[in-house]
Design a protein around this motif. Structure first.
Motif, short mmCIF file in Angstrom:
data_model
loop_
_atom_site.label_atom_id
_atom_site.label_comp_id
_atom_site.label_asym_id
_atom_site.label_seq_id
_atom_site.Cartn_x
_atom_site.Cartn_y
_atom_site.Cartn_z
N PRO A 52 21.41 27.39 37.25
CA PRO A 52 21.24 28.38 38.33
C PRO A 52 19.79 28.56 38.76
O PRO A 52 19.51 28.75 39.95
N LEU A 53 18.84 28.45 37.83
CA LEU A 53 17.43 28.53 38.20
C LEU A 53 17.04 27.35 39.08
O LEU A 53 16.27 27.50 40.04
N THR A 54 17.58 26.18 38.78
CA THR A 54 17.32 25.00 39.60
C THR A 54 17.80 25.21 41.02
O THR A 54 17.09 24.92 42.00
N VAL A 55 19.02 25.73 41.17
CA VAL A 55 19.58 25.99 42.50
C VAL A 55 18.73 27.04 43.23
O VAL A 55 18.46 26.91 44.43
N LEU A 56 18.30 28.07 42.52
CA LEU A 56 17.49 29.12 43.13
C LEU A 56 16.16 28.57 43.64
O LEU A 56 15.74 28.89 44.77
N LEU A 57 15.50 27.74 42.86
CA LEU A 57 14.23 27.15 43.29
C LEU A 57 14.42 26.22 44.48
O LEU A 57 13.58 26.16 45.38
N PHE A 58 15.53 25.49 44.49
CA PHE A 58 15.83 24.61 45.62
C PHE A 58 16.00 25.43 46.90
O PHE A 58 15.47 25.07 47.97
N GLY A 81 21.51 40.99 37.72
CA GLY A 81 22.24 40.57 36.52
C GLY A 81 22.65 41.75 35.67
O GLY A 81 23.82 41.90 35.28
N LEU A 82 21.70 42.64 35.39
CA LEU A 82 21.98 43.78 34.53
C LEU A 82 22.95 44.77 35.17
O LEU A 82 23.93 45.19 34.55
N VAL A 83 22.68 45.12 36.44
CA VAL A 83 23.55 46.08 37.12
C VAL A 83 24.93 45.49 37.36
O VAL A 83 25.96 46.14 37.12
N GLY A 84 24.96 44.24 37.84
CA GLY A 84 26.24 43.62 38.15
C GLY A 84 27.13 43.44 36.94
O GLY A 84 28.32 43.76 36.97
N GLY A 142 23.34 36.13 42.21
CA GLY A 142 24.36 35.34 41.50
C GLY A 142 23.80 34.69 40.25
O GLY A 142 24.50 34.57 39.24
N THR A 143 22.53 34.29 40.30
CA THR A 143 21.89 33.69 39.14
C THR A 143 21.80 34.67 37.98
O THR A 143 22.15 34.36 36.84
N GLY A 144 21.31 35.88 38.27
CA GLY A 144 21.20 36.89 37.21
C GLY A 144 22.54 37.19 36.57
O GLY A 144 22.65 37.27 35.33
N PHE A 145 23.57 37.33 37.39
CA PHE A 145 24.91 37.62 36.88
C PHE A 145 25.45 36.44 36.08
O PHE A 145 25.98 36.60 34.97
N ALA A 146 25.32 35.23 36.62
CA ALA A 146 25.87 34.05 35.98
C ALA A 146 25.21 33.76 34.63
O ALA A 146 25.87 33.36 33.67
N VAL A 147 23.89 33.97 34.55
CA VAL A 147 23.18 33.71 33.29
C VAL A 147 23.70 34.62 32.18
O VAL A 147 24.02 34.17 31.07
N LEU A 148 23.79 35.91 32.47
CA LEU A 148 24.27 36.85 31.45
C LEU A 148 25.73 36.59 31.09
O LEU A 148 26.11 36.67 29.91
N GLU A 149 26.54 36.27 32.08
CA GLU A 149 27.95 36.01 31.81
C GLU A 149 28.12 34.74 30.97
O GLU A 149 28.91 34.71 30.02
N THR A 150 27.37 33.71 31.30
CA THR A 150 27.45 32.46 30.54
C THR A 150 26.98 32.65 29.10
O THR A 150 27.57 32.10 28.16
N MET A 151 25.92 33.41 28.92
CA MET A 151 25.45 33.70 27.56
C MET A 151 26.55 34.42 26.77
O MET A 151 26.76 34.14 25.58
N GLY A 152 27.25 35.34 27.42
CA GLY A 152 28.34 36.05 26.75
C GLY A 152 29.48 35.12 26.38
O GLY A 152 30.00 35.17 25.25
N TYR A 153 29.87 34.23 27.30
CA TYR A 153 30.93 33.28 27.01
C TYR A 153 30.51 32.32 25.89
O TYR A 153 31.32 31.94 25.05
N ALA A 181 29.08 26.17 41.89
CA ALA A 181 30.33 26.32 42.63
C ALA A 181 30.94 27.70 42.44
O ALA A 181 32.03 27.96 42.95
N GLY A 182 30.26 28.59 41.73
CA GLY A 182 30.83 29.89 41.43
C GLY A 182 29.98 31.03 41.96
O GLY A 182 29.75 31.16 43.17
N HIS A 183 29.48 31.86 41.04
CA HIS A 183 28.75 33.06 41.42
C HIS A 183 27.59 32.79 42.36
O HIS A 183 27.35 33.53 43.32
N VAL A 184 26.85 31.74 42.09
CA VAL A 184 25.67 31.42 42.91
C VAL A 184 26.06 31.16 44.36
O VAL A 184 25.46 31.71 45.30
N ALA A 185 27.09 30.35 44.56
CA ALA A 185 27.51 30.00 45.92
C ALA A 185 28.15 31.19 46.63
O ALA A 185 27.85 31.47 47.80
N TRP A 186 29.02 31.91 45.94
CA TRP A 186 29.76 32.99 46.59
C TRP A 186 28.85 34.14 47.00
O TRP A 186 28.92 34.62 48.13
#
Length: 280
Positions: A52-58, A81-84, A142-153, A181-186
């Motif tokens: 997600p950081l790669t996509v954000l920098l792009f 990420g935290l609030v979401g 989407g990056t903040g949310f996805a990072v925390l969610e992935t760490m949890g999974y 294809a998920g949180h970042v894109a949507w």
């Protein structure tokens, strides 16, 4: 013409991807060899954040420079990420208690709405400095949310019955590959439509575009969660990544045109001053 953006900033997303992948492999191997469990948070963070950081920098880096001020991006990543994740976790728990397994149909609505809380605050407080950068703000959220969610999974995969380090590794890699294809894109698409609404002179059409984008994101999210079909996931992934790429490139072109227009205006103003010399 605007000042050229240094190539090493413009292509920083490639460096982020390479460094992130190498760092993840090294951290994981060292953790295995040393059996040092204190390295687990580092493995989770690097594994969850690299793609997600790669996509954000792009998305952030165009030929004419960054689309959104870096402090705004960083604050959005952290707070969104935290609030979401907090709002979504609470609401999904309530929905699960009330509806049981059927609550999965509400996950898309809950998460896509929760991720918009911080971007709406950014829009209200910093629209002038983020104009045209809605796609970047959305990707940051989407990056903040996805990072925390992935760490949890990943943590759950490590602890659950039949899990372990192999399952942790598989979870981080799979979610890392799929995150564009998920949180970042949507969230990126919704925020791009939201920023367009504020700037557009055709409000009715822009409102319809925003509503259609929001509903589409929820439908894609719900369809992804509700099925385990590989074919469906591939279709959703192609549609989401395709939309993300188109919106990002469109934002880059608009940013370059705006930079050229500003530079032309400055040059014309300088030439009109007494003693001014028009540029060749």
């Amino acid at each position: 013409m605007p000042t050229a953006y240094p190539w090493y900033f413009r292509f920083s997303w490639i460096a982020a991807l390479v460094v992130g992948v190498v760092a993840y492999v090294v951290l994981f191997v060292v953790m295995l060899l040393t059996r040092n469990s204190t390295m687990l948070p580092s493995v989770l963070l690097v594994g969850a954040a690299t793609v997600p950081l790669t996509v954000l920098l792009f998305a952030q880096s165009s030929r004419a420079g960054a689309l959104v001020p870096t402090p705004v991006v960083l604050v959005t990543v952290v707070l969104a990420g935290l609030v979401g994740i907090t709002i979504a976790g609470l609401e999904e728990s309530i929905a699960g208690a009330l509806l049981g397994r059927e609550s999965i149909l509400l996950v898309g609505v809950i998460e896509e709405t929760a991720k918009l809380v911080v971007p709406l605050v950014v829009l209200a407080t910093a629209h002038r400095t983020t104009r045209g950068g809605g796609i970047v703000v959305g990707i940051a959220a989407g990056t903040g949310f996805a990072v925390l969610e992935t760490m949890g999974y990943g943590f759950n995969a490590l602890l659950e019955r039949g899990g372990g380090l192999a399952q942790l590794d598989a979870t981080l890699i799979l979610r890392g590959v799929l995150v564009p294809a998920g949180h970042v894109a949507w969230t990126g698409a919704i925020c791009a439509a939201l920023w367009h609404l504020v700037a557009s002179s055709r409000k009715v059409l822009a409102v319809l575009e925003l509503a259609a984008t929001y509903v589409a994101a929820i439908v894609l999210h719900t369809a992804w969660d509700a099925t385990s079909s590989m074919a469906v996931h591939v279709v959703i992934g192609v549609v989401s990544v395709g939309a993300l790429l188109v919106l990002t490139l469109r934002a880059h072109r608009a940013h370059v045109r705006a930079a050229v227009a500003r530079a032309t205006t400055v040059d014309a103003s300088s030439a009109a001053r007494p003693g001014g010399v028009a540029p060749i």
